[in-house]
Design a protein around this motif. Sequence first.
Motif, PDB file in Angstrom:
ATOM      1  N   LEU C 117      -4.316 -24.232  -7.742  1.00 53.96           N
ATOM      2  CA  LEU C 117      -4.807 -24.880  -6.528  1.00 53.96           C
ATOM      3  C   LEU C 117      -4.956 -23.853  -5.403  1.00 53.96           C
ATOM      4  N   THR C 118      -3.945 -22.986  -5.284  1.00 48.63           N
ATOM      5  CA  THR C 118      -4.007 -21.963  -4.239  1.00 48.63           C
ATOM      6  C   THR C 118      -5.240 -21.098  -4.412  1.00 48.63           C
ATOM      7  N   MET C 119      -5.491 -20.740  -5.665  1.00 49.61           N
ATOM      8  CA  MET C 119      -6.631 -19.874  -5.938  1.00 49.61           C
ATOM      9  C   MET C 119      -7.941 -20.584  -5.610  1.00 49.61           C
ATOM     10  N   ILE C 120      -8.037 -21.861  -6.002  1.00 50.99           N
ATOM     11  CA  ILE C 120      -9.276 -22.611  -5.733  1.00 50.99           C
ATOM     12  C   ILE C 120      -9.492 -22.727  -4.221  1.00 50.99           C
ATOM     13  N   LEU C 121      -8.407 -23.047  -3.485  1.00 51.42           N
ATOM     14  CA  LEU C 121      -8.536 -23.161  -2.036  1.00 51.42           C
ATOM     15  C   LEU C 121      -8.926 -21.821  -1.417  1.00 51.42           C
ATOM     16  N   GLY C 122      -8.346 -20.756  -1.940  1.00 50.22           N
ATOM     17  CA  GLY C 122      -8.684 -19.420  -1.438  1.00 50.22           C
ATOM     18  C   GLY C 122     -10.158 -19.131  -1.655  1.00 50.22           C
ATOM     19  N   LEU C 123     -10.655 -19.470  -2.863  1.00 49.10           N
ATOM     20  CA  LEU C 123     -12.079 -19.259  -3.139  1.00 49.10           C
ATOM     21  C   LEU C 123     -12.925 -20.132  -2.229  1.00 49.10           C
ATOM     22  N   GLY C 124     -12.446 -21.368  -1.977  1.00 50.86           N
ATOM     23  CA  GLY C 124     -13.161 -22.255  -1.072  1.00 50.86           C
ATOM     24  C   GLY C 124     -13.287 -21.642   0.309  1.00 50.86           C
ATOM     25  N   PHE C 125     -12.188 -21.054   0.782  1.00 49.81           N
ATOM     26  CA  PHE C 125     -12.209 -20.390   2.089  1.00 49.81           C
ATOM     27  C   PHE C 125     -13.299 -19.322   2.112  1.00 49.81           C
ATOM     28  N   LEU C 126     -13.311 -18.496   1.068  1.00 52.96           N
ATOM     29  CA  LEU C 126     -14.293 -17.408   1.037  1.00 52.96           C
ATOM     30  C   LEU C 126     -15.712 -17.967   0.982  1.00 52.96           C
ATOM     31  N   GLY C 127     -15.880 -19.093   0.253  1.00 48.57           N
ATOM     32  CA  GLY C 127     -17.200 -19.708   0.173  1.00 48.57           C
ATOM     33  C   GLY C 127     -17.689 -20.138   1.548  1.00 48.57           C
ATOM     34  N   ILE C 128     -16.804 -20.826   2.282  1.00 49.46           N
ATOM     35  CA  ILE C 128     -17.192 -21.276   3.626  1.00 49.46           C
ATOM     36  C   ILE C 128     -17.477 -20.076   4.520  1.00 49.46           C
ATOM     37  N   LYS C 129     -16.625 -19.045   4.378  1.00 52.06           N
ATOM     38  CA  LYS C 129     -16.827 -17.836   5.183  1.00 52.06           C
ATOM     39  C   LYS C 129     -18.209 -17.252   4.890  1.00 52.06           C
ATOM     40  N   SER C 130     -18.597 -17.263   3.613  1.00 52.96           N
ATOM     41  CA  SER C 130     -19.884 -16.639   3.281  1.00 52.96           C
ATOM     42  C   SER C 130     -21.039 -17.465   3.842  1.00 52.96           C
ATOM     43  N   ILE C 131     -20.852 -18.812   3.941  1.00 50.01           N
ATOM     44  CA  ILE C 131     -21.887 -19.621   4.595  1.00 50.01           C
ATOM     45  C   ILE C 131     -22.041 -19.164   6.042  1.00 50.01           C
TER      46      ILE C 131
END
Lengths: 108, 559, 251
Positions: C117-131
Amino acid sequence: MSEQNEKAKHDEHAHHIVSPKVYVVILIALLVGTALTVWASFIDLGFWNPIIALAIATAKATLVVLFFMGVKYSTKLTKLTVGAGIFTFLTLVSMTLADYISRAWGSW
Amino acid sequence: MSATIVSLPDQSTARIPKMNYLSKENGLLSWLLTGDHKRIAILYLISLSFFFFIGGALAGLIRLELLTPQADLMATDTYNKVFTMHGVIMIFFFLVPSVPATLGNFLIPLMIGAKDLALPKVNLLSWYLYIAGGTLAIYTMATGGVDTGWTFTTPLSTHYVNTNVLTTGLAVFIAGFSSIFTGLNFIVTIHKMRCPGMTWFRLPLFVWAHYAASILMVLATPVVAIAIVLVALERTLGIGVFDPTKGGDPLLFQHLFWFYSHPAVYIMILPGMGVISETISTFSRKRVFGYTAVAFSSVAIAVFGFFVWAHHMFIMGISNYAVLVFSLLTMLVAVPSAIKIFNWTFTLYKGSITFETPMLYTFGFMGLFTIGGLTGVFLGTSGTDIHLTETYFIVAHFHFVMVGGMLMAFLAGIHFWWPKMTGRMYPEKISQLAAVITFIGFNFTFFPQFILGTLGMPRRYASYPPEFQVLNVFSTAGATILGVGYLLPVLYLTWSLKYGAIAGNNPWQATGLEWQIQSPPLTENFTVTPIMDHEAYDYEWLENQNLAKEKSKEVTHAG
Amino acid sequence: MPDSPVIVHGASEADHHEHPAYLRHHFESVEQQADAAGFAMWLFLVTEVMFFGGMFTAYLIYRNWYYPAFVAASHQLDVRWGTLNTLVLIISSFTMAMGVWCAETRRKKGLVLCLMLTMILGLGFLGIKSIEYSEKIEKHHVPGFHYSLQSFTDPQSDSAVYAEYHDKPLPLDMARHTEIYFSLYFALTGMHALHMIIGIAILGFMIFRAQAGAYTSGHVTFVENFGLYWHFVDVIWIYLFALLYLISRHQ
C-alpha cells in the motif's frame, strides 16, 4: 506458539511498540490538520495567513515526528539528535536572514 | 636531550605477532572488500598520501612561478588552475579526511575498547566515495582543470569560466558524502560501542576531539552539498538562483558555502588537536591538565563554529550590522582554542618531558598554531580585515593553521602511532631531523607571506611588483626545504616497514587502551571485551601494571 | 584504582550463549546493534534536514525580496492537486507506520500488505506530481527551458488562474523574478521526488524480502529505519505544501 509470544515480549522490552490505535488517531489528526490549513488558506487573513499555515504545518510535522517516528517513546539521545538538527537549521536560516534584513537598514 | 622513554623489547628475541590484522588475509581483494577499520585506515593513509603529493607538487609549481615578478613559468590562466586544484585537492582530499579517516579510523575503536566501528560497511563505502571523488578530481585536472579558486565563487563559477566546474563540483559533492559517512560512523561508535567502564570522562581527548569534529561533518557538510547542486543547476540550466541578472544573489551562495567551509576548518583542526592531547601527555608523563576543560573546549569550538561563517564575507557586501555581529562572535572561538593551548602548556609544567619525534612535531604545532590562531583574530576584527583580506596575509594565516597546525599534528600522530599500526619503529635520529627540517622550512615559506600581506601583495596573481621579490624568493626557498621535510618521512617510514626495529606493545609507555594490546593489533582488536577501571592518562596505574608484570616474571623465574 | 593488577581483563565468558544469525560479530548484543543502526539513521536524517535546509533558506530569502513575484508565481500551483498529494502522502506514512507495527508483532501478511500500500501511494504521489510538472512544462514555466513570462505580465491570458485569483499584471522587472520561484519550486520538489523514488525502490526490495519472512522473525531494524526515512520525506512535504502552495494565496 508460547515461545514466540515470549520472544515478542522480549522485543517489546527492548523498545516500545506503539499500538495501532495511536497511529489511527494521529492519522485522523493529520487529515483534519490538512483540511484545516487548506480551509484557512482560502480566507484572507493578510499577515496571519503564512503564520497559520506554518503553525499548522509545524503541528503536523511534530505529530509525525513524535508518534509515527516514535520520538516520544525514544531515548534522550534521539531527542537530542532531532533537537540538534532543528537548532542548526534555525541557525542557518535566522543568521542568513539577519544579514538580508539588516542590509536594508543601510550604513550606520 | 633528556633521557628517552622509548622502551623497545629485546631485539634478538622480539617478533611481530604472527596473528595480526595485516597478516590475517592476503591478496588485493581482502583489502578492497575489508570491513576492518584498521585496514580501511591503511587504505586511506595510502590514498591520502597520494593526493597530498599531488597537491604538494601543485604548491611547488605555484612557488616556482612566484620566484620572479613576471608570469613567466606558466600562462596566467594556467596559474589560476594550478592554485585552484592545489586548494581543492589539499582541502577536500587531504585536510578534511586526513586525521579522522586514517588515525581516527584506526584508533577510535581501539581507544574505546570496541571490536570495530559501528558500521563497517559504511566505513568502506566512505573510502570508495573518497576514491570516486578523488578520481574525478584527477580527471578534472587531466582534462583542463578548473580556475574558480577552491571557493567556486558565483557568478564566476556559474557564468564566466569555461573550465570543468561541473566535474570538480561533483568530485567535492561525492567527497562530502564520504566525510558525512565517516562522521556519522564515529558519532554512533562513540555513543554505542564503548566498553564497560569507559565513561565519557574516561575517554582519551583524541576521541572527544573526533566526536566534536564528527558533529560538524554531519551537520555542516550537507549544506555545501546543496550549494554545489544549485551551482551545477545554475551553470547547466541557468535557473537564476545565484544569477544577479535574473535577480539572484551571488552572496547567498557564499552564505551556504561558508556555512560549511568555516566549520570545515574546525573539521580539519579538531582531530589534530586530539592528536596533540595524546602526544603531549605521553611525552610529559602527566595527565593532560584540565582534562574536562580540554574535552569541552572541543565541543565549544564545534558549536561556536556554526555562528561565525560570515567573517569570510566582510568585504563582499553583507550588511554592516551582520559584520558587527559576526566579528564579535568570531572572537568567541578564540576562547576555547586558547583554553586548549594554555592547558597543553600547563601539562608541560613540571612534566618529565622527552623529545621524541612526535613531541618535536607537537611543539611545532603549538607554536605555529598559536601564531596562526592569533593572526586569525586580526582577520576576525572587521577593521583590520578590510586591509588584510585577499592579501598574502590570509594565505599565511590559513597555512599556519592548516599546514603548521594540522599537518604537524598529522605527522605527530603518524609517528606516534606508527609502531602500533605496523609493529615497527622508524629510525629516531632521521625522523627528528625531518621534524626540525619541516619546522624550519615551514617558517621560511610562510612567515614572509605575513609581511607580504601587510605590504599589500594580493593573493591569486601570477605576477607581482618587483619590490616584493626578495620575500617571495625566501618563501620559495623555504618551500624547497619544506618539500625535503615531507619527503623524508615517506622514505624512512617505508624503509621501516621491513627493516625497522620491532616496537613491542607499548614503546612510548603510553596509557591508552590501544597501547595495552599487541602491535599490530588483531583483526578483532581485543580477544575479550576489556573493562576500563581507571581514568585516561593515569601513569601511576601504568607503573603498577609494569611492576606487577615484573613480579610475575620473577615468580616464574624462581619457579 | 591504581593498584588494580590487571590491565585489560575480559568480561565473564559465562554469558556466552547462542546469538541470532543477524548479530554482526563486532556487536555485543542485539540491542546494541539495533540501537546503533537506529541512531545512525537519525543522524543521517539530520544531514537530510540540513540538505533541504539550504534550499528552504534560499526560498525564504527570495520570498522576502520578491514578494509580488512569488505570490503571482505560486498562484500557478493548483491547491487541489497539492491537497490531494498531501493526503496521499500522509496516508502512506500511516500505512508505513502500520507496516513497522506488523513487523514488530510478526505479522508477515500484514507487513507485505502495508508495504505494498505504501508503495502504491508513493507511486500515486509521483503520478500526481508528474501531472503538475507537465502543466508547468506546457506553460513554459520551467526555468532554463524557454521560460515564459506571459502568465505574469499578462495574467488575463492565463484564464484558468485569472478566474481564481484576478492577479494584476506585474511590471516586467518583477515578473522576471518568478523564474527564481520556479527554480526553487523545481529544486525543492524535484529533490523531494528523488527521495520518493529512492524510497519506492527500497520498498520494492523490502516487499520481496518481507515475503520471504526476513523482517518478521525479530530482526526489524531495517523496516524501522526505512520507516523513519519515509516519515521524514512526509515531513518535508508537509512544509513544502505550506510554503509553496498555501502561504501566498492572498496579496
